[in-house]
Design a protein around this motif. Sequence first.
Motif, PDB file in Angstrom:
ATOM      1  N   VAL A   1      20.045   5.119  -6.571  1.00 46.22           N
ATOM      2  CA  VAL A   1      18.777   4.647  -7.147  1.00 46.22           C
ATOM      3  C   VAL A   1      18.604   3.129  -7.013  1.00 46.22           C
ATOM      4  O   VAL A   1      17.548   2.635  -6.607  1.00 46.22           O
TER       5      VAL A   1
ATOM      6  N   ALA B   1      15.580   1.174  -4.439  1.00 48.06           N
ATOM      7  CA  ALA B   1      14.549   0.179  -4.730  1.00 48.06           C
ATOM      8  C   ALA B   1      14.634  -0.990  -3.747  1.00 48.06           C
ATOM      9  O   ALA B   1      13.614  -1.470  -3.252  1.00 48.06           O
TER      10      ALA B   1
ATOM     11  N   ASN C   1      11.581  -1.879  -1.256  1.00 47.98           N
ATOM     12  CA  ASN C   1      10.981  -3.215  -1.312  1.00 47.98           C
ATOM     13  C   ASN C   1      11.020  -3.893   0.051  1.00 47.98           C
ATOM     14  O   ASN C   1      10.051  -4.521   0.479  1.00 47.98           O
TER      15      ASN C   1
ATOM     16  N   SER D   1       7.787  10.515  -6.831  1.00 50.59           N
ATOM     17  CA  SER D   1       7.669   9.212  -7.482  1.00 50.59           C
ATOM     18  C   SER D   1       7.787   8.097  -6.448  1.00 50.59           C
ATOM     19  O   SER D   1       7.084   7.091  -6.526  1.00 50.59           O
TER      20      SER D   1
ATOM     21  N   ARG E   1       4.537   8.054  -4.529  1.00 48.91           N
ATOM     22  CA  ARG E   1       3.464   7.441  -5.313  1.00 48.91           C
ATOM     23  C   ARG E   1       3.566   5.920  -5.263  1.00 48.91           C
ATOM     24  O   ARG E   1       2.560   5.215  -5.231  1.00 48.91           O
ATOM     25  N   HIS E   2       4.795   5.446  -5.217  1.00 47.99           N
ATOM     26  CA  HIS E   2       4.980   4.010  -5.228  1.00 47.99           C
ATOM     27  C   HIS E   2       4.553   3.356  -3.917  1.00 47.99           C
ATOM     28  O   HIS E   2       3.949   2.286  -3.918  1.00 47.99           O
TER      29      HIS E   2
ATOM     30  N   THR F   1      11.004  13.250 -14.207  1.00 47.26           N
ATOM     31  CA  THR F   1      10.623  11.882 -14.567  1.00 47.26           C
ATOM     32  C   THR F   1      11.256  11.517 -15.894  1.00 47.26           C
ATOM     33  O   THR F   1      11.716  12.379 -16.644  1.00 47.26           O
TER      34      THR F   1
ATOM     35  N   ASP G   1       9.654  10.090 -18.204  1.00 52.00           N
ATOM     36  CA  ASP G   1       8.710   9.988 -19.290  1.00 52.00           C
ATOM     37  C   ASP G   1       8.293  11.303 -19.933  1.00 52.00           C
ATOM     38  O   ASP G   1       7.587  11.312 -20.915  1.00 52.00           O
TER      39      ASP G   1
ATOM     40  N   SER H   1      14.301   0.513 -11.830  1.00 53.77           N
ATOM     41  CA  SER H   1      14.128   0.634 -10.388  1.00 53.77           C
ATOM     42  C   SER H   1      13.604   2.007  -9.981  1.00 53.77           C
ATOM     43  O   SER H   1      13.310   2.241  -8.820  1.00 53.77           O
ATOM     44  N   ILE H   2      13.500   2.928 -10.926  1.00 52.80           N
ATOM     45  CA  ILE H   2      12.941   4.244 -10.583  1.00 52.80           C
ATOM     46  C   ILE H   2      11.420   4.150 -10.558  1.00 52.80           C
ATOM     47  O   ILE H   2      10.806   3.715 -11.544  1.00 52.80           O
ATOM     48  N   PRO H   3      10.800   4.520  -9.440  1.00 54.95           N
ATOM     49  CA  PRO H   3       9.336   4.474  -9.390  1.00 54.95           C
ATOM     50  C   PRO H   3       8.760   5.426 -10.444  1.00 54.95           C
ATOM     51  O   PRO H   3       9.311   6.497 -10.693  1.00 54.95           O
ATOM     52  N   LYS H   4       7.666   5.020 -11.018  1.00 55.72           N
ATOM     53  CA  LYS H   4       7.097   5.821 -12.104  1.00 55.72           C
ATOM     54  C   LYS H   4       6.063   6.804 -11.557  1.00 55.72           C
ATOM     55  O   LYS H   4       5.428   6.565 -10.537  1.00 55.72           O
ATOM     56  N   MET H   5       5.910   7.894 -12.302  1.00 58.59           N
ATOM     57  CA  MET H   5       4.942   8.895 -11.898  1.00 58.59           C
ATOM     58  C   MET H   5       3.575   8.630 -12.504  1.00 58.59           C
ATOM     59  O   MET H   5       2.587   9.249 -12.111  1.00 58.59           O
ATOM     60  N   ALA H   6       3.550   7.790 -13.505  1.00 57.93           N
ATOM     61  CA  ALA H   6       2.260   7.521 -14.137  1.00 57.93           C
ATOM     62  C   ALA H   6       2.160   6.031 -14.431  1.00 57.93           C
ATOM     63  O   ALA H   6       3.145   5.299 -14.321  1.00 57.93           O
ATOM     64  N   GLY H   7       0.990   5.591 -14.750  1.00 64.29           N
ATOM     65  CA  GLY H   7       0.796   4.198 -15.117  1.00 64.29           C
ATOM     66  C   GLY H   7       0.540   3.340 -13.904  1.00 64.29           C
ATOM     67  O   GLY H   7       0.421   3.820 -12.769  1.00 64.29           O
ATOM     68  N   ALA H   8       0.481   2.069 -14.156  1.00 61.81           N
ATOM     69  CA  ALA H   8       0.112   1.136 -13.100  1.00 61.81           C
ATOM     70  C   ALA H   8       1.226   1.027 -12.077  1.00 61.81           C
ATOM     71  O   ALA H   8       2.395   1.219 -12.393  1.00 61.81           O
ATOM     72  N   ARG H   9       0.842   0.702 -10.860  1.00 60.22           N
ATOM     73  CA  ARG H   9       1.801   0.597  -9.787  1.00 60.22           C
ATOM     74  C   ARG H   9       2.047  -0.877  -9.496  1.00 60.22           C
ATOM     75  O   ARG H   9       1.113  -1.634  -9.277  1.00 60.22           O
ATOM     76  N   THR H  10       3.301  -1.253  -9.533  1.00 59.31           N
ATOM     77  CA  THR H  10       3.603  -2.637  -9.186  1.00 59.31           C
ATOM     78  C   THR H  10       3.812  -2.697  -7.676  1.00 59.31           C
ATOM     79  O   THR H  10       4.296  -1.745  -7.079  1.00 59.31           O
ATOM     80  N   PRO H  11       3.446  -3.813  -7.059  1.00 60.84           N
ATOM     81  CA  PRO H  11       3.651  -3.895  -5.620  1.00 60.84           C
ATOM     82  C   PRO H  11       5.123  -3.815  -5.259  1.00 60.84           C
ATOM     83  O   PRO H  11       5.500  -3.222  -4.240  1.00 60.84           O
ATOM     84  N   ARG H  12       5.971  -4.409  -6.058  1.00 62.35           N
ATOM     85  CA  ARG H  12       7.409  -4.343  -5.785  1.00 62.35           C
ATOM     86  C   ARG H  12       8.099  -3.670  -6.943  1.00 62.35           C
ATOM     87  O   ARG H  12       7.754  -3.883  -8.091  1.00 62.35           O
ATOM     88  N   LEU H  13       9.105  -2.860  -6.601  1.00 62.00           N
ATOM     89  CA  LEU H  13       9.902  -2.248  -7.652  1.00 62.00           C
ATOM     90  C   LEU H  13      10.894  -3.281  -8.158  1.00 62.00           C
ATOM     91  O   LEU H  13      11.463  -4.034  -7.370  1.00 62.00           O
TER      92      LEU H  13
END
Lengths: 321, 331, 514, 294, 332
Positions: B201, B205, B209, B230, B233-234, B274, B276, E258-270
């Motif tokens: 993990v 990242a 990046n 996920s 989505r990123h 996830t 959350d 560092s885990i990308p989120k499934m909801a909410g705002a997306r940041t350009p960089r993790l």
Amino acid sequence: MLKYLIKRIFQMIAVLFAVSLIVFFVMSFTGDPVLMIVPPTATDAQIAEARVALGLDQPLWVQYRVFLGNLLRGDLGVSYIFKRPALTLIVERMPATLELVFFSILISLAVALPCGVFAGAWPNNPLSRIIMGGSLLGISLPSFWLGILFIFYFAVEKGLLPSSGRGETATLFGIPFAFLTRDGFRHIILPAVTLAMGTLAMLIRLIRAQIMEVMRQDFIKFARAKGVSWKNLLFRHALKNALVPVVTVFGIQIGTLIAFATVTETIFAWPGMGKLLVDSINTSDRPIIVAYLMIVAAMFVFINFMVDIVYTLIDPRIDLR
Amino acid sequence: MNNTGKMHDPKNILEVSDLVQTFTQPYGILDRLTGRPKKTVHAVNGVSFSVRRGEVFSLVGESGCGKSTTARTIVRLLEPKSGTLLFDGQDITKFTPAEMMPVRKKMQMIFQDPYASLNPRQRIREIVMEPMLFHREAADREEAHVKMLRLLDIVGFRPEQADRYPHQFSGGQRQRIGIARALATNPTFLAADEPVSALDVSIQAQVLNLMMDLRDEFNLSYLFIAHDLSVVRHVTERLGIMYLGFIVEQGERDRIFEKPLHPYTQALLAVAPTLDRKIAAVPLSGDVPSPIHLPVGCPFASRCPQKMSICETNRPKLRILDGRAVACHLY
Amino acid sequence: MKKRLAAVFLALTLSLLAVAGAVGAEKSIVIGLGSDALFMDPSQQDETITNTMGRYMYDGLLNNNALGLPEPALATSWTIGDDNLTWTFTLRKDVKFHDGTDFTGEDVVYTIDVNRTTLNKNFTSAIKEVQVIDPHTIKIITNEPSAILLESLASLRILPKAYRTKIGDAAFNLAPMGTGPYIFEEWVKEDHITMKANESYWGGAPAIKKVTIRPISNAATRTAALLTGEVDIIEDVPVRDVDKVKATEGIEVVDRPSERLIYLHVDAHRPQGPGIIGLDKNPLTDLRVRKALSLAINRGSIVKMIMNGNAYATNQMVLEGRRGYSDKIAPPVYDPDQAKKLLAEAGYPDGFKVYLDAPNGRYPNDGQVAQALASQLTKVGIQVELRLHPKSVFFDFVRPGDKSSLVMTGWSEPIDVGEMASVLFYTRGKNPAKGGSNRGHYANPAFDDLIDEAGGTADPAKRGEILERAAQMIVEDGGIVPLYFQQDLYGKKKNVVFEPRADKSILAYEMDVK
Amino acid sequence: MKNRLGNFFRSELFHNFLRNPGAVIGLVIVIFFLVMVLIGPFFTPQNPYDIGGLDLMDAYKPPMWMDGGERAFPLGTDEQGRDLLSAMVYGSRISMGIGLIVVLLSCVIGTFLGLVAGYFGGRLDSLLMRLVDVQLSFPAMLVALFIMAAFGRGFGKLVFALTIVGWVLYARTVRSSVLVEKKKEYIDAAKLIGLSPFPVIFRHVLPNILTPLIVIATIQVGTVILTEATLSYLGVGVPVTKPSLGLLVKNGYDVLFSGLWWSSVFPGMFIMLLVFGINLLGDFLRDEFNPRLK
Amino acid sequence: MAEYLLEVKNLKTCFELFRGTVKAVDGVDFTLKEGEILGIVGESGGGKSVTGFSLLGLIDLPGRISGGEVFFRGEDLLKKSEEEMRRIRGKEISMIFQDPMTSLNPLQTIGSQIDEMLALHTDLSSAERKQRILDLLTEVGIPNPADRINNYPHQFSGGMRQRVVIAIALAVNPRLIIADEPTTALDVTVQAQILKLMENLVHKFGSALILITHDLAVVSEMTHRVAVMYCGKIVEEGPTKDLIANPHHPYTKGLLESIPKMAGARTPRLPQISGMVPSLFDLPKGCSFAPRCSRATERCLQDVPEMRLLSPGRKAACYHPAGMAEEGEGHE
């Protein structure tokens, strides 16, 4: 299954055809068989006559066509020397060879299985090291040398076992076998052990390696996590899995045994078809050489077929198609 | 420029239409004689999408859904069975190896397995320099060496590390070496086949990046293959969901993630692990059908919780709906 | 306790064995031979073991005695007509085949006819016609006066016409039957042949009642079988094993000079020898070179070291007592210095190079002898490149043609030197029946004349004198370089009574066990 | 270079090697034979192939420590008066020469065909592999015996026959390694560069399949030496004038019962020692390079 | 009866390799109550799998357990003989492996592989065992168990095989199940099914579960408590919800972020953790995470921090823990 059988039969025919072609044409390079059968006093005319009589005056491809035609009728030609059908000559001697090979297999398996499993399960045990050293020596020895040392020691010096021949035979299903009589059984020991030596050593090594590999696999660890005992781990889980490649090699080894039987039979005057082959090579008796190789080829295809069958018995993943 | 007569949108770096890929098992004379049925694996069944310049387009699906095969066909590691590939306006579908040469410079790939994707017998230096020298991106070895060091610097290596062999690096480092190799010929398009699925993990990242940074720096376009929603989505702008070699839903990221239409997309989103939320009740049962015998109807019918009778008999086509394309009889 | 039990058991076993021995007190013998018989039907092949088996189960009109001389057998007497062509044979009466049928003249005719259809028809080549006068008298008419008819007939085994025509020749070969002293019992190929005594044999019942022949082709194994007592007598003891066999208690070695001569065939007349290396002429055409060849060879050391003393160095073509042996031929001399000198005189002070073709595995220690020859010839300057051939290709390779100029080979001559001289040294191409194996392309009209003359001479004494001259001529001319006669070596248990025969057969009929 | 050597001495392979007495013994034996074969002929009492230099009167002298032995012939002589030690040194040369040449040739041929078959697949592959299957189902000894029976004795013919027999093993091993290797992504990467098949095969595939090859080749040297000895024993091997170890055994074996044991026993022990050494080494390499045992 | 079902104290397992000794597990402590689900999380090489195998004594050479105590129901497993351990394995503690493709014997029917477990650890008659096998297969959701009992593993898909493995693990009602990355090799949709199944069955059978995984998301969904491992040590431990919401150790925090989120705002960089996991042959002197840690001080580079209680139920091995009420938020 039927489709599989058809497939195998087609393969077998193809193999035999290829073998006959290669063998026949390569054999034409050997010494002139005519010179071997006419008396040394023969005149040129007599030699020419003999050549015609044997059909050797024809072009090679005509000879091959004739050979192939006869083959389809089950006729593998007539020995130049014995003047009898080559097939009959070989089949007569086959039981002796098969008997010898069979006993060698028995000896190899009887020794190799326990030794190989032990050495694979406890690779660091001193006994395992002795087994492995011995097996390494076993594959490093020229078998003919070993045979003659055996005769020298066990027969000539110690007088424990007979040096040569097949001894008394008894008939089973109309075929004479030596192992049925006490005398014959004594005769079979030395050649069978000599012949078995190489196979034995190589099987020990293979079984050990397979056991060692299997013992490292996940399902063995999973079985250990189940609380399975060492004995069951080894014999219920590891051994069967280790056997799959062993079966293939064993199939090939049967072939090797038949091949090396030629050497063993020569040393121990064992009246088998291997000795017939060596003699025929020395006398350029082409029909016998060709027939021998054809029969051996057929035997091998059959052995491979059996190996495949055994596979499916051991390994359910293998599907005959 | 475009010899298929189709409209080409210059905004697109890659246009894939009706791509089909199949694999046939060896079928010899004996098979023919014994009448063994010919087995064909239908890996990709008429897939169409496009990748815009500077964009990340993702293909998502479970293993065996044909997403990797699609990528490998696009970069012409595999010969397409049918369909059209337009790259930079050129129809490369039928290009010979020689014709592919200039295209290869522009089109590179990042691989999944960082352990298998680097030749264990080559030094890092050679791995990165080989494509440069082959494509004459550098005039001589010296220039290539300088360029190689610059690339390694970009992906985060010190110059002295160039002389090492791959086994001396960790998975994440190797993946960065793989990226450096892909960049060696100055490509404009990168196909990334599950580039982070084998990574831890924290390293994942880093690599993601890096890939995004490179996109900005070199104006790259990505075809991004993944199974992890996920991650997709990123990184992605648009995506296609694949199932059994078909794209079942395709469109803008936000629309799909906010309101998935296809039952399969819904299921994928529901089960995606996830931090959350708790896993929803598992909506799917059963296994994916065999790609050897494709179902006549909807490929997803066998597992679909909202299956109708038409789904068994008619294969739905992709239709535009709510700003995305979806192939489902429900709509 | 256990020990005693074992002792009792052992004693019991031993006494049982002794009883068994006493019951089976019939004399029997196991004979170890170098190979299996090719045929039990003696008409099929002229081959040593087949011929031996022929002597067990069949008779000829004449049989060779131990010295190889024909003696009356099924024919009791014969006369030659004035034309020197017609022979009348009186046949023995009351002789029965093993199946009880009577032996008659018809069987003789049948046998001769059969022989004429085979590939080895030499035994009947002299015969023009056979007539049955009455069941016990036949008349044989030859093509020309023949001095060797009786010898030829002695090689011909009489077949049972009725039986053989009834079951066919293939079946006959597996179930053979004749008039001989032993009756066929069993033949397991490559393992054993067993026979029992013919109690009503016309020459008297054999002393040994049961004979087992065991083919053991590997010489060392054969020796081992004798040493372990598995066989009573073996043939062809390897020369090196002789000492070991002699040193073993209860076993001894018997020897006899063999008929087989080992010799060199020399390319004496062709201007260019195919076996000569690097010269466009053939030095062997020079008599001095051929003489040097013989002088350079130390036959004594070959016999001593390689044959372990079991051979006879010679300069003759046949054994003493045979027609063609000549006192005038000087014994061989080893003189390498003289050889060098002769070579220098002939214009080869530095010698020359030549191939020596020899078989390997055809005759006892042949390959080793050839190597020793090569070594000795090289020492005087005749640099020999040795070409050793396995026996399967040797005779093909050295056929008269264009491959070799110096050949080492052997010849076994049971009759007299006439046939050997005719086949091996008669000028090639002159007479299709002669010179067939003239590997050295020897061509000497005077010699040919002598052979022709001998061929037409029926009087043995006169024929002998002509052949003597011929032998002397060719040996002195260096067309042949005789090396040595082999020795036949037998190993046997001391209780076996056995005298070696000239034809190498071990005949149980002539033997006894004490 | 120096650095590489240093790396080797510090490597795990070398470390394990030192801790494996069998492997050390094996290497010592093999080096002993290599040295003997290379420089031995300068030191042997005699050139056994110089036919004119032999004296028949020296035949069958026993080893020098026995009665009748001479210092000139430390291990005794054979039937031609050849010094057995010299003959064994020269014989080892022939045996090892055949072993090495055959293994080299069959390795090169087999590897090339295996690479091509494995990499390209298709018809060529099927054809080649059927051939391999057929041949592998025949015992190597039998095939070699048959070829030698047809063509006759001789060094070149023997090498030919044993190579014909030998290449299949390499072809099959290489092919199966290639099948594994070519699925790896670094091969795809090389293809994506645009390299054509042969550069991919030789630059990328070949270096990565060498390990199993080295192991097989090592062990095969021993096997070939034994096969050669057996063929020589059966009378279809090397020419008798230049005997290999196997032929020396055979020659001596004819006189074993006569008490002239040395002429068979010493060469026999030599073969055994040589093959044993090679096998010890091969065993070590096999265990070291077997990924499934790591 | 002891307070805990399992109490691991200062467990150490090392591997002696050519390049040096690797302390794969280096002084690990944790406890587990009856029926509790504990997650052990960490990246590859963190020692979490070795911990699992060490509990069962399944460490093979060149590895060995070099110290510590493992109290299971009050008895130290490390002091037991191999024979005693054999009776505990499977019956008391069973294990689920990562790869269902390789953990079943390919040559035995799945029926006989379950039966082996029953025969070893129960006194059931063969008919009873057969019934039990059918029940178990039904339990883990294999359709038509009576038909499939004689099938071989290769006739099952990956997910189905993992169900069989779970059935074997649960066969004799063990008190504790150790699941080592049980879903990593499976597809997402199947993964969810298997996790759900495990969760339900563990509750139903009342077993405790140690779930070893690298996937924080899986942990967050299933476990009561989590232990985070880094380089052979547990660096943080606590109730799952609490720990994920408010990580104390900078490593845990970095991992979660560092885990990308499934909801909410997306940041350009993790947000990323810089640097690499150090080589186990060559661990840093102080805190193993110090070289990658933005909060590290000189002390972190020198001394190894001990686990300490930071808030009720929350322990971490860090001198400068994050997310503490009395401290300001650290920034990267």
